[in-house]
Design a protein around this motif. Sequence first.
Motif, short mmCIF file in Angstrom:
data_model
loop_
_atom_site.label_atom_id
_atom_site.label_comp_id
_atom_site.label_asym_id
_atom_site.label_seq_id
_atom_site.Cartn_x
_atom_site.Cartn_y
_atom_site.Cartn_z
N GLU A 1 0.81 -1.21 0.00
CA GLU A 1 0.00 0.00 0.00
C GLU A 1 0.84 1.26 0.00
O GLU A 1 0.49 2.25 -0.62
N ILE A 2 1.99 1.19 0.70
CA ILE A 2 2.84 2.38 0.70
C ILE A 2 3.39 2.65 -0.70
O ILE A 2 3.42 3.78 -1.15
N SER A 3 3.75 1.57 -1.39
CA SER A 3 4.30 1.82 -2.72
C SER A 3 3.24 2.38 -3.67
O SER A 3 3.54 3.15 -4.57
N LEU A 4 1.98 2.01 -3.41
CA LEU A 4 0.90 2.59 -4.21
C LEU A 4 0.85 4.10 -4.05
O LEU A 4 0.70 4.85 -5.01
N ILE A 5 0.97 4.52 -2.81
CA ILE A 5 0.97 5.96 -2.55
C ILE A 5 2.22 6.61 -3.12
O ILE A 5 2.19 7.71 -3.65
N LEU A 6 3.33 5.87 -3.00
CA LEU A 6 4.60 6.46 -3.40
C LEU A 6 4.72 6.62 -4.91
O LEU A 6 5.38 7.54 -5.38
N ASP A 7 4.09 5.71 -5.61
CA ASP A 7 4.19 5.72 -7.07
C ASP A 7 4.21 7.13 -7.67
O ASP A 7 5.17 7.51 -8.32
N PRO A 8 3.12 7.89 -7.46
CA PRO A 8 3.10 9.22 -8.05
C PRO A 8 4.18 10.14 -7.49
O PRO A 8 4.72 10.97 -8.22
N LEU A 9 4.53 9.94 -6.23
CA LEU A 9 5.52 10.82 -5.61
C LEU A 9 6.89 10.58 -6.20
O LEU A 9 7.66 11.49 -6.49
N GLY B 1 4.44 18.62 11.76
CA GLY B 1 4.21 18.66 10.32
C GLY B 1 3.10 17.71 9.94
O GLY B 1 2.55 16.99 10.78
N PRO B 2 2.73 17.69 8.66
CA PRO B 2 1.67 16.81 8.20
C PRO B 2 2.06 15.34 8.27
O PRO B 2 3.23 14.99 8.12
N VAL B 3 1.07 14.48 8.49
CA VAL B 3 1.30 13.04 8.51
C VAL B 3 0.29 12.40 7.57
O VAL B 3 -0.89 12.73 7.59
N LEU B 4 0.78 11.51 6.73
CA LEU B 4 -0.11 10.81 5.81
C LEU B 4 -0.18 9.34 6.20
O LEU B 4 0.82 8.65 6.20
N VAL B 5 -1.36 8.89 6.59
CA VAL B 5 -1.54 7.48 6.94
C VAL B 5 -2.14 6.78 5.72
O VAL B 5 -3.23 7.12 5.28
N THR B 6 -1.40 5.81 5.19
CA THR B 6 -1.90 5.15 3.98
C THR B 6 -2.90 4.07 4.36
O THR B 6 -2.81 3.46 5.41
N LEU B 7 -3.87 3.85 3.49
CA LEU B 7 -4.89 2.86 3.79
C LEU B 7 -4.90 1.71 2.80
O LEU B 7 -5.30 0.61 3.10
N GLY B 8 -4.42 1.95 1.58
CA GLY B 8 -4.46 0.88 0.60
C GLY B 8 -5.85 0.73 0.05
O GLY B 8 -6.70 0.08 0.63
N ARG B 9 -6.13 1.39 -1.04
CA ARG B 9 -7.46 1.35 -1.60
C ARG B 9 -7.78 -0.07 -2.05
O ARG B 9 -6.98 -0.70 -2.72
N GLU B 10 -8.93 -0.55 -1.66
CA GLU B 10 -9.22 -1.95 -1.90
C GLU B 10 -9.17 -2.32 -3.38
O GLU B 10 -8.60 -3.31 -3.77
N ASN B 11 -9.74 -1.47 -4.21
CA ASN B 11 -9.78 -1.84 -5.63
C ASN B 11 -8.40 -1.77 -6.28
O ASN B 11 -8.11 -2.43 -7.25
N LYS B 12 -7.54 -0.93 -5.68
CA LYS B 12 -6.18 -0.84 -6.22
C LYS B 12 -5.39 -2.10 -5.88
O LYS B 12 -4.62 -2.60 -6.68
N LEU B 13 -5.61 -2.56 -4.65
CA LEU B 13 -4.86 -3.73 -4.21
C LEU B 13 -5.35 -4.98 -4.92
O LEU B 13 -4.60 -5.90 -5.18
N ALA B 14 -6.62 -5.01 -5.20
CA ALA B 14 -7.22 -6.21 -5.78
C ALA B 14 -6.73 -6.45 -7.21
O ALA B 14 -6.29 -5.55 -7.87
#
Lengths: 229, 468
Positions: A123-131, A216-229
Amino acid sequence: MKNRYLIPIKILEKQSLSPGIIEFLSGNEVVLLGYHILPDQTPLGQASEQFSEEVEKKLTSIQKVLEEKNVEVEKKIVFTHNEEETVDRIASEEDIDGVLLPNPSMKIKKILIVLTDPGEIDEISLILDPLVRDEKYDLTPVYLGEDVGDTHQELVDYLNKEGMEISDLSTKPMTESELLEEVGNYDLIIMGDVKRKLLDIFSRELAKKIADKSLGPVLVTLGRENKLA
Amino acid sequence: MKAGENIEGDAPGSRAREDTEETVVYEEGVELERTIGLIGGLTIGIGTMIGAGIFVFPGLAAGEAGPAASLSFLVGGIIALMVALPASELATAMPRSGGGYFFISRAMGSLSGATVGISLWFGLIFASAFYLIGFGYYAIEILLEIGISSGPNLVILLALGFGLVLIILSVLGTENTTKLQNIIVILLLIILSVFVTYGGLNAAGLFGNASIPEQFFPFGLIPVFETAALVFTSYLGFAQVATLAGEIKKPEKNLPLAMVGSVIVVTLFYVLTIIVSTSVFGSLTLSQFGETAIVEVSRALFGPIGAIVILIAGLLATVSSANASILSSSRAIYSVSKDALVPKKLSEINLRFGTPHISILSAGFFVLVLVTLNQVELLAEVASFLHLIMYGLICFSVIFFRKMDLDWYDPDFVVPGYPIIPILGGIASFGLIYFMDLKSQLVGLSIMLLAAAWFFYYAREIKLRGSV
């Protein structure tokens, strides 16, 4: 690929979005949750009658700023007696990748990625992808806990594979107190939130501690279900 | 005054559009979180009820009705149950905040609604004053227990002082009131369980202290009902759950369970407590102990520790009831002000504290004034009078709603034994008023007439019957 973030804002307590966060969000999707917590004894209906308009107005002004940065915005207004219940409910109703706790930040450059469980890597890599593609951030992964296993290395490999320069890499796992001392040096903390009940509570507590300590800001990743699936 | 508006030109506010299990949804994008579960609902019902009543009345009740005082509490419980059932049907048909006032104003129109809504506000004020005086009696007993002798007016001074503290805390919007309330309720239930279990075995003669034989109806049957009218204050509170309907999760299931469940639980505890009390002492002795008679019962059963534990329980119970009533009063004002029957200003929330400060302060003012009267029985009976009027009308409202055949009236919980139970509940509620002291009846009636007069002055053009 776009990310979709939930941003809870205590809007009547003068919370807002700072320039660093607005910049960070550009090009993504956002669910803006303007909420207000009331003591148990206060009728929520009365609060909504009295304050809905003001909340709506303030959210709309944030929405405009975000839309100028090409952010797709959906607004929600909730009056509640229980902050966590509300944020959790919206997080599970809305299809989102992560919850961003919007502490002020002028510019986001250095990002600390906190892993607490091997399961978070996906899930973290999903978030990181665009970053990662953006190439304007310094990413530093750390592993919180006793046993590193392969998780830390996996993340480093992943970042390397994407052609990312990784500065100031932590090579050994950190304890919570070490982490809390470190967080002040970063502009944004990204952390996982595995959907197991116990860890859920753990990472929420941790997210709060980090947010308090780093300011500072904190981002808690959740892992979108449809993305993981 | 224009049609549909009050003297200030305000009209009833808009109502919510839709309910889900987790929220009430208002206009575009605005949601109200439902945060109270079944346990929360039960403790609100039990916590409001199990207060001063059971800790203040055993002595007084035994003096009036003898051992049959337990029957008086049972009568009260049965009436409460016969109201809780129709109230549950209405609450599941209208699962938003509003409670009794809302049901009556929609079933019978704005005059009945305004009269009941405003009277209920006063009913809660009388109840709070009664609970605070109960608190005073318990506080003074504790002072005596630790060897501090008391002056003549100390009960009232303690009640006033603590009342002031409660009012200030309510305005400041203390956090975690619900959690604290839950802990108090659980503690009270544990203490009372030990009390009735051990006391019950004792009364049965298991420990060689068989109860003192006494005639069950020493004064006949009429005092049983008179006492029921007096002690009915101990049952005020179950309908408050309905005023929280908008904040209760899965209201279609949790509302009826919380209302009916809390009535059954407290009835059991009350009846058993009185049986134990009247079996430990004769009812005459018990009545001589006055407002804190149950302390002496506990002392006889458990020794000094028993006395202290019950004293502390009595303090907690009176505090929790007083607190719950002061807070309910601001919800009561909110529901009538939403319909523009009283100035909207009254229910306004202070942004800094997040509380309806004006309504709390105005209720608080009246509460403190009433405390200075030091009339336990009058305060209790007037409080019951004003609640019972509402309870009776709630029962008949069910019949009105079913007859009106509204398309939105679709309750998840249906009152069993319709129409017998609602009719009996209504008649019994009004009937209990008949057994009250004339003075209480006159005070209660005057308040209702004032409320009605207010309606004609301020809001006679507002129509609420049948609207959502």
